[in-house]
Design an enzyme around this catalytic site. Structure first.
Site, mmCIF file in Angstrom:
data_model
loop_
_atom_site.group_PDB
_atom_site.id
_atom_site.type_symbol
_atom_site.label_atom_id
_atom_site.label_comp_id
_atom_site.label_asym_id
_atom_site.label_seq_id
_atom_site.Cartn_x
_atom_site.Cartn_y
_atom_site.Cartn_z
ATOM 1 N N HIS A 1 3.457 -4.435 0.106
ATOM 2 C CA HIS A 1 2.949 -3.921 -1.082
ATOM 3 C C HIS A 1 3.703 -4.155 -2.258
ATOM 4 O O HIS A 1 4.768 -4.793 -2.294
ATOM 5 C CB HIS A 1 3.041 -2.232 -0.605
ATOM 6 C CG HIS A 1 1.880 -1.648 0.161
ATOM 7 N ND1 HIS A 1 2.262 -1.657 1.557
ATOM 8 C CD2 HIS A 1 0.859 -1.208 0.117
ATOM 9 C CE1 HIS A 1 1.374 -0.927 2.068
ATOM 10 N NE2 HIS A 1 0.225 -0.874 1.242
ATOM 11 N N LYS B 1 5.455 0.556 -5.240
ATOM 12 C CA LYS B 1 5.449 1.465 -4.100
ATOM 13 C C LYS B 1 6.926 2.136 -3.959
ATOM 14 O O LYS B 1 7.613 1.376 -3.469
ATOM 15 C CB LYS B 1 4.740 0.806 -2.955
ATOM 16 C CG LYS B 1 4.393 1.808 -1.701
ATOM 17 C CD LYS B 1 3.450 1.352 -0.789
ATOM 18 C CE LYS B 1 3.144 2.138 0.307
ATOM 19 N NZ LYS B 1 2.493 3.387 -0.244
#
Length: 271
Positions: free
Chosen positions: A157, A161
């Site tokens: 990600h 995040k």
């Protein structure tokens, strides 16, 4: 049936803005409110303008109780503390609560499930069609292959995040564990470092990558004697999650109180 009136929680964030655009692009739903955290510098800003759309006259507010008076549902991709605060109000108002928040603890999930005798909650670690199909396939493959095949889940990600493993990775892990008939909590390996010893038979391993602007990449690899099978999903734009959440809200509108998942929304619950 008239258009479903939806509130976007965390309307000033990247996912919140995507949800605002998804509602504007879709039939059957209208934006009824834009929720933002108390003290945010974005309070009072126009939700449409923040999402790159024409101004829509809906200002970001921290008062969910007031804005939910005329709403049918709330789309919630925020943080655990905010989601838990929203749960009580959504349940009291009797509106649909779509929960895409990740990083929730076991006690957080217990709170969410505690209201579903009177509230409609659709909760998933990932709202995309592809990921939920992947989870169904992972469950089937895990059931078909014995413990001679080790299971490893890798996810990537963007750098911003804050939780790991991702909610989607954990959802895939739960699917694999269900296929094997075991508890994920008792059979997972995370954050290997140093002299870890040999891999435990039957364990499900997780690895998390963070960097750049990756929307989401997940793979589940079954590593057996002399062969490997990898199942994967790549998200190209977070709009796919926004449209999935909107689909979930529209599906849940008018349903009986209960705790539902995207597998229910997509008709995959019995797979």
């Amino acid at each position: 049936m008239s258009d479903m009136r939806l509130i976007v929680a965390g309307a000033g964030g990247r996912m919140g803005r995507a949800l605002t655009r998804a509602i504007a692009d879709s039939k059957g739903a209208v934006l009824a409110g834009a929720l933002e955290a108390p003290g945010s510098e974005l309070l009072g800003k126009d939700a449409g303008a923040l999402a790159g759309l024409p101004a829509n006259g809906i200002k970001l507010s921290a008062d969910l109780w007031t804005m939910s008076k005329e709403a049918d549902g709330i789309l919630d991709f925020t943080v655990p503390a905010a989601t838990i605060a929203n749960v009580a109000i959504a349940a009291e108002r009797g509106i649909v609560h779509v929960v895409g928040t990740t990083g929730l603890s076991a006690s957080d999930n217990a709170v969410i499930k505690s209201v579903t005798n009177r509230a409609i909650v659709v909760q998933s670690g990932n709202m995309s069609l592809g990921v939920n199909l992947l989870a169904a396939v992972v469950k089937r493959v895990a059931k078909a292959l014995d413990e001679s095949f080790d299971i490893e889940i890798v996810e990537a990600h963007h750098r911003m995040k804050v939780d790991a493993p991702s909610g989607t990775a954990l959802m895939l892990g739960q699917a694999a564990a269900a296929g094997r008939g075991i508890s994920l909590e008792d059979n997972s390996e995370r954050g290997r470092d140093g002299i870890t010893g040999a891999r435990k038979p039957g364990a499900i391993g997780f690895a998390s990558l963070r960097g750049g602007t990756v929307a989401g990449e997940h793979s589940v690899t079954f590593l057996g004697p002399f062969e490997r099978l990898t199942l994967s999903h790549l998200a190209e734009d977070r709009m796919l999650f926004a449209h999935g959440a909107l689909k979930a809200a529209l599906w849940a509108h008018g349903k009986k109180p209960g705790h539902y998942s995207m597998a229910d929304v997509l008709g995959l619950a019995d797979i």
